[in-house]
Scaffold this motif. Structure first.
Motif, mmCIF file in Angstrom:
data_model
loop_
_atom_site.group_PDB
_atom_site.id
_atom_site.type_symbol
_atom_site.label_atom_id
_atom_site.label_comp_id
_atom_site.label_asym_id
_atom_site.label_seq_id
_atom_site.Cartn_x
_atom_site.Cartn_y
_atom_site.Cartn_z
ATOM 1 N N PHE A 137 0.986 -0.956 -0.080
ATOM 2 C CA PHE A 137 -0.052 -0.026 -0.075
ATOM 3 C C PHE A 137 0.792 1.263 0.101
ATOM 4 O O PHE A 137 1.383 1.643 1.005
ATOM 5 C CB PHE A 137 -0.899 0.105 1.328
ATOM 6 N N ILE A 139 0.395 4.676 0.349
ATOM 7 C CA ILE A 139 -0.207 5.928 0.708
ATOM 8 C C ILE A 139 0.681 6.972 0.326
ATOM 9 O O ILE A 139 0.010 8.259 0.625
ATOM 10 C CB ILE A 139 -0.846 5.507 2.023
ATOM 11 N N GLN A 142 1.683 11.163 -2.232
ATOM 12 C CA GLN A 142 1.549 12.530 -2.014
ATOM 13 C C GLN A 142 3.201 13.177 -1.939
ATOM 14 O O GLN A 142 3.558 13.988 -2.392
ATOM 15 C CB GLN A 142 0.612 12.827 -0.839
ATOM 16 N N THR A 206 4.441 4.028 7.572
ATOM 17 C CA THR A 206 5.433 4.583 7.253
ATOM 18 C C THR A 206 5.339 5.805 6.125
ATOM 19 O O THR A 206 5.772 6.762 6.169
ATOM 20 C CB THR A 206 6.552 3.666 6.860
ATOM 21 N N ILE A 208 2.794 6.980 5.193
ATOM 22 C CA ILE A 208 1.524 8.209 5.574
ATOM 23 C C ILE A 208 2.389 9.453 6.416
ATOM 24 O O ILE A 208 2.506 10.571 6.307
ATOM 25 C CB ILE A 208 0.496 7.759 6.212
ATOM 26 N N MET A 209 3.505 8.600 7.373
ATOM 27 C CA MET A 209 4.399 9.351 8.307
ATOM 28 C C MET A 209 5.122 10.180 7.304
ATOM 29 O O MET A 209 5.434 11.511 7.514
ATOM 30 C CB MET A 209 5.099 8.386 9.221
ATOM 31 N N LEU A 210 5.877 9.425 6.300
ATOM 32 C CA LEU A 210 6.802 10.274 5.476
ATOM 33 C C LEU A 210 6.052 11.230 4.478
ATOM 34 O O LEU A 210 6.611 12.303 4.063
ATOM 35 C CB LEU A 210 7.551 9.140 4.349
ATOM 36 N N PHE A 212 3.867 13.424 5.820
ATOM 37 C CA PHE A 212 4.013 14.599 6.733
ATOM 38 C C PHE A 212 5.606 15.179 6.608
ATOM 39 O O PHE A 212 5.931 16.401 6.565
ATOM 40 C CB PHE A 212 3.639 14.187 8.078
ATOM 41 N N VAL A 213 6.517 14.473 6.622
ATOM 42 C CA VAL A 213 7.816 14.590 6.739
ATOM 43 C C VAL A 213 8.120 15.494 5.377
ATOM 44 O O VAL A 213 9.028 16.446 5.375
ATOM 45 C CB VAL A 213 8.795 13.364 6.757
ATOM 46 N N TYR A 216 6.734 19.116 5.596
ATOM 47 C CA TYR A 216 7.651 19.699 6.335
ATOM 48 C C TYR A 216 8.865 20.102 5.830
ATOM 49 O O TYR A 216 9.549 21.362 5.949
ATOM 50 C CB TYR A 216 7.681 19.596 7.886
ATOM 51 N N GLN A 337 -2.467 22.713 -0.070
ATOM 52 C CA GLN A 337 -3.195 21.774 0.163
ATOM 53 C C GLN A 337 -3.397 20.951 -0.980
ATOM 54 O O GLN A 337 -4.273 19.827 -0.933
ATOM 55 C CB GLN A 337 -4.263 22.105 1.011
ATOM 56 N N PRO A 340 -1.725 16.878 -2.060
ATOM 57 C CA PRO A 340 -2.092 15.965 -1.126
ATOM 58 C C PRO A 340 -3.344 15.197 -1.740
ATOM 59 O O PRO A 340 -3.414 13.858 -1.922
ATOM 60 C CB PRO A 340 -2.520 16.281 0.360
ATOM 61 N N PHE A 344 -3.937 11.367 -2.843
ATOM 62 C CA PHE A 344 -5.098 10.582 -2.300
ATOM 63 C C PHE A 344 -5.800 9.940 -3.585
ATOM 64 O O PHE A 344 -6.522 8.944 -3.315
ATOM 65 C CB PHE A 344 -5.717 11.147 -1.017
ATOM 66 N N LEU B 166 -10.765 8.061 4.523
ATOM 67 C CA LEU B 166 -11.001 9.114 3.509
ATOM 68 C C LEU B 166 -12.396 9.688 3.399
ATOM 69 O O LEU B 166 -12.638 10.946 3.198
ATOM 70 C CB LEU B 166 -10.672 8.366 2.053
ATOM 71 N N GLY B 290 -6.640 21.049 4.938
ATOM 72 C CA GLY B 290 -5.429 19.979 4.599
ATOM 73 C C GLY B 290 -5.802 18.610 5.178
ATOM 74 O O GLY B 290 -6.940 18.030 5.009
ATOM 75 N N GLN B 291 -5.290 18.012 6.226
ATOM 76 C CA GLN B 291 -5.101 16.985 6.675
ATOM 77 C C GLN B 291 -6.207 16.637 7.878
ATOM 78 O O GLN B 291 -6.090 16.037 8.773
ATOM 79 C CB GLN B 291 -4.121 16.144 7.304
ATOM 80 N N GLU B 339 9.738 23.664 11.507
ATOM 81 C CA GLU B 339 9.499 22.478 10.846
ATOM 82 C C GLU B 339 9.973 21.200 11.273
ATOM 83 O O GLU B 339 9.737 20.184 11.190
ATOM 84 C CB GLU B 339 9.751 22.657 9.141
ATOM 85 N N MET B 343 8.040 17.810 12.043
ATOM 86 C CA MET B 343 8.296 16.459 11.473
ATOM 87 C C MET B 343 8.794 15.560 12.529
ATOM 88 O O MET B 343 8.964 14.380 12.211
ATOM 89 C CB MET B 343 9.077 16.724 10.271
ATOM 90 N N TYR B 346 6.616 12.420 13.498
ATOM 91 C CA TYR B 346 6.445 11.650 12.418
ATOM 92 C C TYR B 346 7.589 10.668 12.105
ATOM 93 O O TYR B 346 7.586 9.436 11.754
ATOM 94 C CB TYR B 346 5.948 12.432 11.282
ATOM 95 N N LEU B 347 8.768 11.402 12.180
ATOM 96 C CA LEU B 347 10.271 10.688 11.995
ATOM 97 C C LEU B 347 10.370 9.557 12.920
ATOM 98 O O LEU B 347 10.844 8.351 12.643
ATOM 99 C CB LEU B 347 11.271 11.655 12.029
ATOM 100 N N VAL B 350 8.419 6.543 12.234
ATOM 101 C CA VAL B 350 8.993 5.803 11.251
ATOM 102 C C VAL B 350 10.091 4.978 12.017
ATOM 103 O O VAL B 350 10.307 3.543 11.891
ATOM 104 C CB VAL B 350 9.463 6.519 10.029
ATOM 105 N N LEU B 353 8.647 2.090 14.130
ATOM 106 C CA LEU B 353 8.192 1.032 13.506
ATOM 107 C C LEU B 353 9.514 0.113 12.690
ATOM 108 O O LEU B 353 9.410 -1.187 12.902
ATOM 109 C CB LEU B 353 7.432 1.308 12.156
#
Lengths: 432, 374
Positions: A137, A139, A142, A206, A208-210, A212-213, A216, A337, A340, A344, B166, B290-291, B339, B343, B346-347, B350, B353
């Motif tokens: 997957f 995701i 983006q 991972t 999805i987190m990336l 955001f990374v 930023y 915006q 993204p 998606f 979604l 946004g999100q 920033e 971030m 989120y890092l 990762v 994980l």
């Protein structure tokens, strides 16, 4: 070994027709449910008089068969929104009116937006589809788009000073932009791929987190290094030179919005992806690891390498989408915006298409219409364009539950067929 | 290295890093580590870390119940979004700062004359708490929908979860625009702190635990309750069995589907409180740009319970780790660009994980269970 391959080939040979039926049914049901949501939300909106529902079958000329004309109310409340009118605006407004109406131009603004979004979604859809086929997957299209977009904008701005003006420059800049985008996106895709392959880190989270990374990090990079000095508001780079944009030949679309060349490139890539997946041994590895990871390993597929490679290709496609987002849509990289949602929607496009590259072409056309129509909704009605995102989620939801349609089919007496192929984690069925 | 070894290594690495920063910080208060350590242990930072941990920790607790029962709920993010929005909407529609009486006074017209039924004795509930109930109900409804799709209609759990996410991501800003004309809602205020007389006078611990947002207290109570429920009750045993060996559970006469529905509803319940804590607990409004204001916390929660090895206490500790980074970001602006701090959580997710690898999922997680009865 060959026996293992036989079994896999048979697994792969299941029917795609059922898949198509599911997709169409899911789409229809989403539109109905979306219409209900529009109607109900119209009950809560403020307006002077309820919406007038005019439901009729149009006939040639100015004739029509009138089915209903008047106002609808529910529990004494009148809805301010007419779903049918909304869908009319959404689907017809998306291409700037009906083609046979007088004054309709094939190169009108809405058509440009529609074709541009369809092209970009073709890339993001392909990106998601490739990963899906490998049972992954992604995701993170983006984030891959964002990196692709920034890298390609920066590369073009850097090199533009050293290349000749005019078409000669285009020949250098355009491939450079696409290549830079593909490399950056590919790297950003390879990271979660490698984490999945070698550390077993769940790629849904991972990626999805990336995202955001990536958001930023690019914002930071642009602000610190590549900020357009003339910009008053947003964080954005300078405009890329005009000769790096895709030329508007052969039709007269505006360069900054759409070019047939981009669409042709997208279609060619769809064909290439299709060929790679079904015509090469690498594609076979990808598909079998998606369907039956254990069997694939047994048949001699290097699982780790296949995961990383699929994610790299997936990311590269997302990166190209990012490059084209710069070249087609904005002429520069900017943080915002909009990226993204394109990433998606690629998921929905791919799921709707059964992760088939050829299906993705149709899916992206549909979503191009929805995206462009969303703009029309924004300008011409009070219904928020976010409706398109709701529809997008509903479509995934319904495509994911084929059993539901099977039960409906059974109930309607259509027949007791076996459960059609669902959109699944294991890469899904084939229809090649 | 097996999974337990990996987890031990992950926990070890985290503890070691924290220890190094702490010791270095204590020895050299002037250094960067010193600033980090002393800021992180300030009462204010701990308070805001706890507040920021609420949405993640509660969602993680709910999510681990669902996953333990065999349903991977990747749509937690969607549950957070919908409850964050609905709780504000309900509070706003009823009137922020006012109360709703239960049972209500009913007035109706009958044959020209007006009748009023006044129950006389009313329980006055502040609307912000009715909003919490609204958020929880909305989240549980969406979770129930997710459960029906996965259990009744055998959808792929990951895709169904993405769909839930979604849909919420589209629906909340859509509804906000219908009601408020913009993707964000009005400001409706936040929960008042609960202050327990005497106990709140205790230095540090009293300030943190006995003069806190009700959401923080709900979280601190939920963690042990959830642990007890999962490990010491027969329902908890069913949940674990339904994820590990549904056939055995079926054999002893427990309905696997029903257990799974219950677990999914529990994930909806906790995410509902979590989402409300995010909007009504901290900001007093919902922002859907946004999100949305949820910004991936639903997915962070998944990482939190994986890191916590499906143990509510572990999940809470992991959530505190992530939220602590956020709290530091607010306090340490200026050291590095914003920033970088934004971030960072989120890092870290990762990295976590990667260190944890894929946790040993419950045996039957992600699989549909077909009872042999029908």
């Amino acid at each position: 070994m060959s026996r293992a391959r036989d079994v896999l080939e048979r697994l792969v040979g299941a029917s795609g027709a059922e898949r198509a039926v599911i997709s169409v049914a899911a789409l229809a049901l989403s539109i109905v449910v979306g219409g209900l949501i529009v109607f109900v939300s119209g009950l809560g909106a403020a307006c002077e008089a309820g919406a007038n529902y005019h439901i009729a079958i149009p006939l040639p000329g100015s004739f029509e068969i009138l089915l209903f004309d008047g106002r609808l109310s529910m529990f004494g409340f009148q809805s301010c929104y007419d779903p049918i009118n909304v869908y009319e605006k959404l689907f017809i407004g998306a291409i700037g009116g009906l083609p046979w109406e007088s004054g309709w131009q094939p190169t009108n603004f809405s058509m440009e937006v529609f074709l541009q979004r369809a092209t970009l979604l073709l890339f993001t859809g392909l990106s998601v589809a490739v990963a899906f086929r490998a049972g992954l997957f992604n995701i993170g299209t983006q984030g891959q788009m964002v990196w692709g977009a920034l890298t390609s904008a920066v590369a073009v701005l850097f090199v533009a000073d050293f290349v000749p003006a005019g078409v000669a420059g285009t020949v250098i800049l355009l491939p450079l932009a696409l290549f830079a985008g593909a490399v950056a996106g590919g790297i950003w895709g390879a990271i979660p791929g490698a984490l999945k392959a070698y550390a077993d880190a769940n790629e849904v989270i991972t990626t999805i987190m990336l995202n955001f990374v990536a958001y930023y990090a690019t914002t930071l990079l642009v602000r610190e290094f590549f900020q357009d000095p003339q910009s008053t508001g947003g964080t954005q780079t300078r405009m890329v030179p005009v000769n790096s944009l895709l030329p508007s030949i052969p039709l007269g679309f505006q360069e900054s919005r759409f070019s047939i060349l981009a669409l042709v490139l997208a279609l060619v890539l769809a064909a290439v992806v299709y060929y790679v997946l079904w015509g090469t041994s690498f594609g076979f590895d990808v598909r079998t690891s998606g369907l039956q990871p254990e069997a694939a390993t047994y048949a001699g597929v290097d699982a780790e390498r296949t995961i990383v490679r699929s994610m790299t290709i997936s990311g590269a496609l997302g990166g190209i989408a990012g490059a084209l987002w710069v070249l087609l849509a904005n002429g520069r990289f900017l943080t915002g915006q909009e990226v993204p949602s394109l990433g998606f929607d690629g998921i929905t496009v791919s799921v709707l298409a059964g992760n088939n590259p050829i299906g993705v072409v149709f899916g992206s056309v549909l979503f191009g219409v929805l995206k462009s129509g969303g703009n029309t909704l924004n300008f011409q009605t009070d219904v928020p364009p976010e409706l398109v995102n709701v529809l997008s989620g509903l479509i995934i939801l319904f495509v994911a539950m084929p059993e539901f349609f099977r039960l409906i089919g059974k109930y309607l007496g259509v027949g007791d067929e076996p459960a059609p192929a669902a959109a699944t984690t294991d890469g899904g069925e084939e229809d090649g | 290295m097996d999974r337990t070894g990996l987890r031990r290594r992950a926990t070890g690495v985290t503890v070691a890093l924290l220890a190094i920063v702490s010791i270095w910080g204590i020895l050299q208060p002037e250094s960067a580590a010193g600033e980090l350590f002393w800021t992180a242990t300030e009462t204010g930072t701990i308070e805001s870390s706890l507040r920021l941990a609420v949405p993640i920790a509660l969602t993680a607790i709910g999510g681990l119940y669902a996953e333990k029962s065999g349903i991977i709920n990747i749509g937690l993010e969607g549950l957070l979004i919908i409850s964050a929005f609905v709780s504000v909407l309900v509070t706003d529609l009823l009137g922020p700062g006012q109360s709703t009486g239960i049972p209500p006074v009913v007035t109706f017209d009958l044959g020209g004359s007006t009748y009023t039924i006044d129950p006389g004795l009313q329980l006055l509930i502040p609307n912000i708490w009715v909003g919490l109930a609204g958020g929880v109900v909305a989240s549980m409804l969406l979770a129930f929908l997710f459960g029906v799709i996965c259990i009744r209609y055998q959808a792929d759990q990951i895709i169904a979860g993405l769909a839930v996410w979604l849909i919420a991501l589209g629906l909340a800003p859509f509804a906000a625009k219908v009601v408020y004309g913009q993707p964000s809602t009005a400001q409706v205020g936040t929960f008042d702190n609960w202050t327990i007389p005497v106990l709140s006078e205790i230095p540090v611990a009293g300030e943190i635990l006995f003069d806190a947002s009700p959401m923080v207290i709900i979280m601190l109570v939920s963690v042990p309750v959830a642990w007890y429920g999962l490990n010491r009750t027969s329902f908890g045993y069913w949940v674990r069995a339904s994820g590990e060996n549904p056939k055995a559970l079926d054999t002893v006469g427990v309905n696997v589907d029903r257990v799974r529905y219950a677990a999914v509803l529990i994930s909806g319940f906790f995410s509902g409180i979590g989402g409300t804590a995010l909007s009504l607990g901290a900001v007093g409004s919902f922002s859907g740009a946004g999100q949305t204001m949820v910004d991936g916390r639903g997915f962070i929660a998944i990482a939190a319970y994986l890191f916590g090895n499906y143990n509510p206490f572990g999940a809470f500790a992991a959530s505190y780790l992530f939220s602590g980074l956020q709290a530091l970001q607010i306090r340490l602006q200026g050291i590095a660009p914003t920033e970088v701090f934004l971030m960072l959580p989120y890092l870290v997710v990762v990295i976590v994980l990667v260190l944890v690898g894929r946790t040993r999922l419950p045996e039957a997680a992600g699989e549909h269970y077909e009872s042999g009865e029908d």
